[in-house]
Design an enzyme around this catalytic site. Structure first.
Site, PDB file in Angstrom:
ATOM      1  N   ASP A  64      -6.292  17.657 -15.282  1.00  8.62           N
ATOM      2  CA  ASP A  64      -6.651  16.299 -15.684  1.00  8.62           C
ATOM      3  C   ASP A  64      -6.247  16.157 -17.148  1.00  8.62           C
ATOM      4  O   ASP A  64      -6.850  16.769 -18.037  1.00  8.62           O
ATOM      5  CB  ASP A  64      -8.165  16.082 -15.496  1.00  8.62           C
TER       6      ASP A  64
ATOM      7  N   TYR B 273     -15.290  15.424 -15.974  1.00 12.52           N
ATOM      8  CA  TYR B 273     -15.864  14.077 -15.884  1.00 12.52           C
ATOM      9  C   TYR B 273     -16.838  14.069 -14.697  1.00 12.52           C
ATOM     10  O   TYR B 273     -16.491  14.516 -13.594  1.00 12.52           O
ATOM     11  CB  TYR B 273     -14.726  13.071 -15.685  1.00 12.52           C
TER      12      TYR B 273
ATOM     13  N   LYS C 299      -7.461   4.869 -19.594  1.00 13.13           N
ATOM     14  CA  LYS C 299      -7.707   5.358 -20.948  1.00 13.13           C
ATOM     15  C   LYS C 299      -6.464   5.183 -21.833  1.00 13.13           C
ATOM     16  O   LYS C 299      -5.973   4.083 -21.958  1.00 13.13           O
ATOM     17  CB  LYS C 299      -8.201   6.802 -20.858  1.00 13.13           C
TER      18      LYS C 299
ATOM     19  N   ARG D  50       0.845  -1.219   0.000  1.00 11.10           N
ATOM     20  CA  ARG D  50       0.000   0.000   0.000  1.00 11.10           C
ATOM     21  C   ARG D  50       0.869   1.253   0.000  1.00 11.10           C
ATOM     22  O   ARG D  50       0.497   2.300  -0.510  1.00 11.10           O
ATOM     23  CB  ARG D  50      -0.962  -0.008   1.197  1.00 11.10           C
TER      24      ARG D  50
HETATM   25  N1  LCS Z   1     -10.937  11.942 -15.542  1.00  6.35           N
HETATM   26  C1  LCS Z   1     -11.450  11.804 -16.778  1.00  6.35           C
HETATM   27  C2  LCS Z   1     -11.276  12.892 -17.775  1.00  6.35           C
HETATM   28  C3  LCS Z   1     -12.163  10.657 -17.100  1.00  6.35           C
HETATM   29  O1  LCS Z   1     -12.666  10.548 -18.337  1.00  6.35           O
HETATM   30  C4  LCS Z   1     -12.351   9.636 -16.134  1.00  6.35           C
HETATM   31  C5  LCS Z   1     -13.136   8.412 -16.436  1.00  6.35           C
HETATM   32  C6  LCS Z   1     -11.790   9.822 -14.853  1.00  6.35           C
HETATM   33  C7  LCS Z   1     -11.086  10.978 -14.594  1.00  6.35           C
HETATM   34  C8  LCS Z   1     -11.919   8.758 -13.781  1.00  6.35           C
HETATM   35  O2  LCS Z   1     -11.119   7.682 -14.092  1.00  6.35           O
HETATM   36  P1  LCS Z   1     -11.434   6.135 -13.693  1.00  6.35           P
HETATM   37  O3  LCS Z   1     -11.642   6.106 -12.218  1.00  6.35           O
HETATM   38  O4  LCS Z   1     -12.649   5.723 -14.432  1.00  6.35           O
HETATM   39  O5  LCS Z   1     -10.197   5.422 -14.102  1.00  6.35           O
HETATM   40  N2  LCS Z   1     -13.934   8.544 -17.561  1.00  6.35           N
HETATM   41  C9  LCS Z   1     -14.804   7.684 -17.998  1.00  6.35           C
HETATM   42  C10 LCS Z   1     -15.614   7.915 -19.113  1.00  6.35           C
HETATM   43  O6  LCS Z   1     -15.657   8.952 -19.766  1.00  6.35           O
HETATM   44  N3  LCS Z   1     -16.338   6.857 -19.353  1.00  6.35           N
HETATM   45  O7  LCS Z   1     -16.138   5.877 -18.404  1.00  6.35           O
HETATM   46  C11 LCS Z   1     -15.149   6.346 -17.466  1.00  6.35           C
END
Ligand code: LCS
Length: 394
Positions: free
Chosen positions: A184, A112, A209, A59
C-alpha cells in the site's frame, strides 16, 4: 505514447496519460457512457474474446479510466493498472484475486483500519486466515510464515504510526517463500516511493489522497508488475463491480498533473512542522521519517525519495491534551483523509482506527493519545501559528 518511459517523472505527470483524440484535445475527454456500440456482431464477439481492444461496457473498461490506468502504471514502473471506485475497492479486489479459503496472509499491524477490518470481518468468514505483526523487523515476517501463507501485505509508512517496512527485504522473503508482495503506497505516492522498483509484485493506492490531492473524489488503483498478475487481478475488479466512474477518473487525471509540486510543497512544510512539534515542550514524541529521531530514518533515506507530509505525535498530557489541541485548531480541519492541499488533523483511536479492538491498537502502537497530522500546502507560518495558538490553550 510508448516512448513515455524515457521521460522524467515530472514530464510523465503531464504527458503519460495522453490519448489519441480526433480533435487534439489537451486534456483527456470524459467518456461519460455506460456502454459502447459494436460496428458488427463479429467485432463484438472479438471484444468479448479479448481478440480486439475495443471497449465494451464501462464496468469492464472505459477510455477515460484507461488513460489514468496507463499513466499510473508508467509512474509506478508496472505492467498495467486497474482503477477502482475507492482505495477500499482496491483492497477488496486484491484480497479477492489473491486469496482463497484455507490461505493465510501476513500483514503489517498498523495498516489502515478497514484494510484489516474487511479481512477479519468478511474474508475470515470464507476461511482466509491473517496475522498482523510488526513488519518493521523482517525477522518477524519469516517467523509468521506458515505453509499456507500466500500473501505478504505491507503498508509503508503505516497509517497512522509512520513506521516503515523494508520493501527490498520483504521482496527477498516473498521470493524465497513464494508469496505475493503487496504494498500500500498511499502515504508516499509514486513521487516518493516506487515499490515495484524495490521488488514488490503489486502496489496500490487510495487515489483519494496524494494522487488526486484535492479532496473531491474517492478512488483507488492497483498496479501489477507483470501481465500474469494483471490478468489475475483485473477480473476481480470487473466482477466485483468496484470500477471507477469516468468523471472520477477525469478529476484524478487533473489532480495528478500537479502531484510533484504539491508533494514537494507539503513535504517542505511537514519538515518544518515536525521540527516545530519536536521542540515544543508540551509534545511527548513526534514520528516523522524526516526526523533523525525516527528509528528508521536511514531506511527512509534509502527507500523513499523524501519523508512525505504525514506526521504522528502525542502530547505529554495524552488524550485529554490532544483533544484540546484538536478542538482548538482553526486552519487545520478536524477531519479524516490526507494527502490533499489542505491541512487536516484527526484522532485515529476514535476515528480511522476505532473499529480495531483496543488490544489490536495497542499492539500496533496506536496509542489513545496519538494525533495524526496531514500537512497541506498552505503557508507553513500559518500552519505553525495555528498549532501554536491551540497548544497554548492546554
Ligand atoms: N490505504 C490507506 C493507507 C489509507 O489511508 C486509506 C484511507 C485506504 C487505503 C482506503 O482508501 P479509500 O477507500 O478511503 O479511498 N485512509 C483514510 C484515512 O486515513 N482517513 O480517511 C480515509
Amino acid at each position: 505514447m510508448d516512448n513515455s518511459k524515457k521521460l522524467g517523472f515530472n514530464s510523465l505527470l503531464i504527458h503519460a496519460g495522453a490519448i489519441d483524440d480526433q480533435y487534439g484535445s489537451a486534456t483527456v475527454p470524459i467518456y461519460q457512457t455506460s456502454t459502447f456500440g459494436f460496428p458488427n456482431v463479429d467485432e463484438g464477439a472479438k471484444c468479448f474474446a479479448g481478440e480486439s481492444d475495443g471497449y465494451i461496457y464501462t464496468r469492464i473498461g472505459n477510455p477515460t479510466i484507461s488513460a489514468l490506468e496507463k499513466q499510473v502504471a508508467i509512474l509506478e514502473n508496472g505492467f498495467g493498472a486497474i482503477a477502482t471506485a475507492s482505495g477500499m475497492g482496491a483492497v477488496s479486489t486484491i484480497y479477492m484475486a489473491l486469496l482463497q479459503s484455507g490461505d493465510h496472509m501476513i500483514s503489517t499491524n498498523a495498516v489502515y483500519g478497514p484494510s484489516r477490518g474487511i479481512m477479519e470481518s468478511f474474508f475470515a468468514k470464507f476461511g482466509v486466515e491473517s496475522s498482523y505483526i510488526s513488519t518493521s523487523n523482517p525477522e518477524n515476517i519469516v517467523k509468521a510464515i506458515k505453509p499456507n501463507t500466500k500473501v505478504l501485505y505491507i503498508e509503508t509508512p503505516t497509517n497512522p504510526t509512520m513506521e516503515l517496512t523494508d520493501i527490498k527485504a520483504c521482496a527477498r522473503i516473498a521470493k524465497e517463500h513464494n508469496l505475493v508482495l503487496v504494498v500500500d503506497n498511499t502515504f508516499s505516492s509514486p513521487y516518493l516511493q516506487r515499490p515495484i522498483d524495490l521488488g514488490a509484485d503489486i502496489v496500490f493506492h487510495s487515489l483519494t489522497k496524494f494522487i488526486n490531492g484535492h479532496a473531491d473524489i474517492v478512488g483507488g488503483i492497483i498496479i501489477t508488475k507483470n501481465e500474469e498478475l494483471y490478468k489475475k487481478v483485473r477480473p476481480a475488479m470487473v466482477n466485483l463491480g468496484c470500477n471507477m466512474d469516468p468523471h472520477q477518473a477525469y478529476l484524478v487525471i487533473r489532480g495528478l498533473k500537479t502531484l510533484a509540486i504539491r508533494v514537494e510543497r507539503a513535504q517542505e512544510n511537514a519538515i518544518k512542522v515536525a521540527d516545530y512539534l519536536e521542540n515544543h515542550p508540551k509534545i511527548a514524541w513526534v514520528k516523522y521519517p524526516g526526523l533523525k529521531s525516527h528509528p528508521q530514518y536511514n531506511l527512509a533515506q534509502e527507500q523513499m525519495h523524501g519523508p512525505g507530509a504525514m506526521i504522528s505525535f502525542e502530547l505529554k498530557g495524552g488524550l485529554p491534551a490532544g483533544k484540546v489541541l484538536m478542538n482548538n485548531v482553526k486552519l487545520a480541519m478536524l477531519a479524516v483523509s490526507l494527502g490533499g492541499v489542505e491541512t487536516l488533523i484527526q484522532h485515529p483511536a476514535s476515528m480511522t482506527h476505532s473499529k480495531l479492538s483496543k488490544e489490536a491498537r495497542e499492539k500496533a502502537n496506536i496509542t489513545d493519545g496519538l494525533v495524526r497530522f496531514a500537512v497541506g500546502i498552505e503557508d507553513v507560518e500559518d500552519i505553525i501559528a495555528d498549532l501554536d495558538q491551540a497548544l497554548a490553550k492546554i
